[in-house]
Design an enzyme around this catalytic site. Structure first.
Site, PDB file in Angstrom:
ATOM      1  CG  ASP A  11      -1.818   1.164   1.337  1.00 27.84           C
ATOM      2  OD1 ASP A  11      -2.296   1.632   0.291  1.00 27.84           O
ATOM      3  OD2 ASP A  11      -2.060   1.634   2.463  1.00 27.84           O
ATOM      4  CG  LEU A  12       1.539   5.787  -1.802  1.00 26.90           C
ATOM      5  CD1 LEU A  12       3.030   5.591  -2.068  1.00 26.90           C
ATOM      6  CD2 LEU A  12       0.917   6.627  -2.921  1.00 26.90           C
ATOM      7  CE  LYS A  47      -5.545  10.124  10.059  1.00 32.51           C
ATOM      8  NZ  LYS A  47      -4.471   9.696  10.963  1.00 32.51           N
ATOM      9  CB  ALA A 119      -7.469   2.508  -5.469  1.00 33.54           C
ATOM     10  CE  LYS A 149      -5.805  -0.961  -1.030  1.00 39.74           C
ATOM     11  NZ  LYS A 149      -4.667  -0.201  -0.507  1.00 39.74           N
TER      12      LYS A 149
END
Length: 226
Positions: A11-12, A47, A119, A149
């Site tokens: 994941d980034l 978030k 994404a 996700k």
């Protein structure tokens, strides 16, 4: 090595770098323009939710601002995104999270393929600015992913593109929905963060600096033997 991993999908945001601070600063700038007091504690509520839902929460925080037209709300959301895009222009290799450069070096040296499972449409640009693009064999194209996700598509997209069986993949995430996606794909899940949110991962560490390539591979191999 028996049952060796062939692909690690990272994941980034929250794993390689942390753009959450830039989102916070962008929302804060917009809120101040609307005379709404916005702090880090309230920011935690934003978030993992969409830009428009985040805007609605901020407008509700301001009380009298909720009667705006949809056109005006879209304009405000676009303005926030503009601030965010300006802020991420400041990203540099100094924004790589602790331990991640060493992890990627070890990963590449071991000959295990590397993919980015984000994404975000900004992901390729952010990798360029972090000077990490050369590490990656594949970056998931946000335009090709229909379901975000916790759907596994982000991770299966990377594995399919590189021709790797799902059970030979490791996914690294910092969000519960991301771990759900990895597990749903039948991959080995590695999580960075708190046990209370990420206890369903196959392997978990508290911080990126605790992510060691050899430990991940060893735990993956133990999992494959089960």
């Amino acid at each position: 090595m028996a049952h060796s991993a062939e692909l690690i999908i990272y994941d980034l945001d929250g794993v390689i770098t942390d753009t959450a601070e830039f989102h916070f600063l962008a929302w804060k700038q917009l809120a101040e323009e609307l005379d709404i007091t916005f702090d880090r504690r309230f920011n935690e509520r934003l978030k993992g939710i969409s830009r428009m839902d985040s805007l609605e929460l901020i407008l509700a925080l301001g009380g009298s601002k909720t009667a705006l037209s949809m056109e005006k709300k879209l304009e405000l959301a676009a303005r926030k995104n503009g601030y965010y895009l300006e802020l991420i222009e400041e990203i540099s290799p100094g924004h790589i999270l602790p331990g991640i450069k060493t992890l990627l070096d070890d990963n590449k040296q071991a000959g295990v393929k590397i993919a980015l499972g984000s994404a975000s449409k900004n992901a390729p640009h952010i990798l360029d600015m972090l000077e990490l693009s050369d590490y990656f064999d594949y970056i998931v194209d946000a335009a090709q992913v229909q379901k975000g996700k916790p759907d596994p598509e982000t991770f299966t997209n990377a594995a399919d593109a590189l021709g790797v069986a799902y059970e030979n993949c490791i996914g690294v995430e910092d969000a519960a929905a991301g771990v759900d996606a990895i597990n749903s794909a039948g991959m080995f899940s590695v999580a960075v963060g708190d046990q209370s949110h990420l206890g369903h991962a196959h392997y978990r560490v508290d911080d990126t600096k605790d992510l060691m390539f050899e430990n991940m591979i060893q735990c993956f191999q133990d999992w494959r033997k089960i």
